[in-house]
Motif scaffolding. Sequence first.
Motif, PDB file in Angstrom:
ATOM      1  N   THR A   1       0.799  -1.211   0.000  1.00  0.00           N
ATOM      2  CA  THR A   1       0.000   0.000   0.000  1.00  0.00           C
ATOM      3  C   THR A   1       0.837   1.269   0.000  1.00  0.00           C
ATOM      4  N   GLU A   2       2.081   1.170   0.484  1.00  0.00           N
ATOM      5  CA  GLU A   2       2.844   2.406   0.619  1.00  0.00           C
ATOM      6  C   GLU A   2       3.276   2.985  -0.731  1.00  0.00           C
ATOM      7  N   LEU A   3       3.216   2.192  -1.781  1.00  0.00           N
ATOM      8  CA  LEU A   3       3.630   2.693  -3.087  1.00  0.00           C
ATOM      9  C   LEU A   3       2.460   2.790  -4.068  1.00  0.00           C
ATOM     10  N   LYS A   4       1.223   2.842  -3.518  1.00  0.00           N
ATOM     11  CA  LYS A   4       0.062   2.779  -4.408  1.00  0.00           C
ATOM     12  C   LYS A   4       0.062   3.873  -5.482  1.00  0.00           C
TER      13      LYS A   4
END
Lengths: 291, 236, 317
Positions: free
Chosen positions: A260-263
Amino acid sequence: MSALLHQTLSGLATGGIYASVALALVMVYRATRHLNFAQGEMATFSTYIALTLIQAGVPYWAAFALTVVLSFALGVALERLLLRRMAQAPGLSAVGVSIGLLLIFNALSGWLFGYTVKQFPSPFEGRSGGVLGGLVSGHELGMTAVTVVLLLLVYGFFRFTRLGLAMRAAAGNAESSRLVGIDVGWTLAIGWGMAASLGAVAGMMVAPLVFLDPNMMSGVLLYAFAGALLGGIDNPFGAAVGGFAVGVIENLGGAYIVGTELKLTLALVIIAAVLVLRPAGLFGRAVVVRV
Amino acid sequence: MPALLEVRGLTAGYGAGEVLHGIDIDVASGGVTALLGANGAGKTTTLRAICGMLQRRGEIRFDGARIDAAATQAITRRGIAHVPDGRGTFTDLTVEENLRLGAYVRRDGGVAADIAAMFEHFPVLRARLRQTAGLLSGGEQQMLAIARALLSRPRLLLLDEPSFGLAPLVVQQIFAILRRIRAEWNISILLVEQDASLALDFADHACILDAGRIALAGPAATVGRDEQVRRVYLGY
Amino acid sequence: MSRLAAVGVAVLLIAPAFVLSGYHLFQTTMLAVYALAILGLDLVTGTTGQVSLGHGAFYAIGAYVTAILMASFNWPYWATLPVAGAVCAALGFAIGLPALRLRGPYLALVTLALAAAVPQILRAKALETWTGGAQGIVLSGPEVPALLPLSADQFLYLFVLAIAALLFLAAHLLLRGRIRRAMAAIRDHPLAAEAAGIDVAAIKTRAFAISALFTGIAGSLGALVVQFVAPDSFEVMLSIALFVGLVVGGTGSLPGAVAGAGFVLFVPNLSELVSKSAPGVVYGVLLVAALFVMPSGAAGALRRLVASRRRARPDTA
């Protein structure tokens, strides 16, 4: 397997949001050849209007309808008062004005409604335990239904109504449209109004999931751009399909590949990939002019 | 009888460049006026100026009322239809949608009947109804453009080189249909045409435009007979 | 006379190092940094008419290249600048290549996505060893060479000024000759330029790469001045601020870049005194107003624009 299905369905649900905003972007783009970078912030502002109405005691669906109407009026007013003067301006000015609107609406949202993150009610909360055997939440199912109905309504409007035909004509050939008696300026304003309404619905539907703050739609806008580009920036049908596809890609990619941190990086990857591999998009009929 | 269209001292151009330097043109009610002249004389500019498609000065009266400050769409609503240079086809819409757009200004119930009438005159349009208009041949697009213009039930039709780029046989066909519809629907016409003999044969009045000025105007037959006019302006 | 003027300008530029101190000198240093960043943006927007909404990303990458090389690899500060510039130029080339061969708002789109993605990438766990994740990296400032009788702040200002002046001069030369004409032709008449044998896409892409290089070096200098880099400083808003600065300052003009930097630096500070949302409103309103009232910006590039238009198409007379 059920996790994969869950991620896919949930991706389709958010994909409906992207599809709605992508459609709004494409409508404006087709008519003006300009991207409205303020579409997301306008939608956030509309969502705040809805929340204010609901908190004032207006029943949910009445507030929903009222917000759609007010957003339409806002879009029309912006086009008539501001953007019409920019119609002949070069790309820099058009982008500049829409960035200006982005900043103004973002600041207005914060100034009028505060920067704290707010909860937004869902009209589909009854079955919060989830439906379809727990695969999707009641809200996700409801919002998918709303966005699908919305997209069908827009399709029907363009396909079967006199005004819809006039708007398609004006987007394709403004000069001939005037010659058959269409007031092209007004079709642009109505297009802006409809785009604002579409954004408002998207905002009201996504807000219960992501919560409401002045920057709520900035990520959504990027995914909507990615979806529009994927489907074909000139093609409303493609934009809608592209929006759903991006929702699924985002969810699956977020769950299994990048986390999710690089969505948001995924949006960049999609945009870049489309530009490299297929600039006209999956459904783009017109070949993009190479210059 | 006063003319249906009266143009007086019309000046117009593109940006800084003035193309028309004050011209007068009349189209009689029920009449056909041909506007002739060399390439670049200002024929297309004249039609575009009448329709408000570019900046213009001067007086334009339609059925007695001033229209020189009106917007293009308002002029169409008053009953002037323009078949523009390049035909103005909505290329990404279907033939049917093009025809429906032609009747956009109408709220009466007669549109379906008129579309049927257009199919009588232009059977090819019926055959191509669901096709994308951009895929039609040049002749078919010209027919579509004329049908589209007629469907607004105009009192005045502006035709910009309907013969342009078409085979002689198709041109004859189109002019034959124009003659019939004109009589049936009592339409006045302002015709711009490269083919002077064709135009003079079709029109009852003619104006010759030379470098943005009217060089000569008169009955079509007289203009056509003038040896010098034919040699200098019409080239035949 | 013009030599006298040049000396006057030089004195005026160097003077702050000895007149100002503390926070004011720091701000003046940042003014030079932002001016350079906006100049970079102007190299693509002002000359080719293409809009980048993601130059904050190049600024961020330039800053991080310097920070990582210094913190993790013990490079001397000055040696990081060319690397930062090269990395940004390469990235600019890669991003520009697909977007710039198409006509339309694609560059704005892809750069906006870049601006949104870069802070996330900088925060990513996988890169934390080098980037320090959300915490960022603290740097020590450049050491003053032993022979110079200057304080650290004074030296920093003069160092930034020297690099900025050098790059402004380079931009001036670049924008003067044949390249400028080619770029103006591309901006105003893309099809004609293509027909005249100018490889439009290649020139645009190169312009974008050079533009990224300038802004990357500005980011690198910014890291040296602030001595701290963190993802929070490089959100999308930075890119938008640079864009607003460019438009308000005036595109296609070197003094415009300085004016724009002043805008970016001082307007938020001033308007934040009013309220938290005031900078956004002020930015937005001034941006729209600038486009309506003075479409070529505060620096009065209007005259230049008219002149270049006239030169570009003599045939319409």
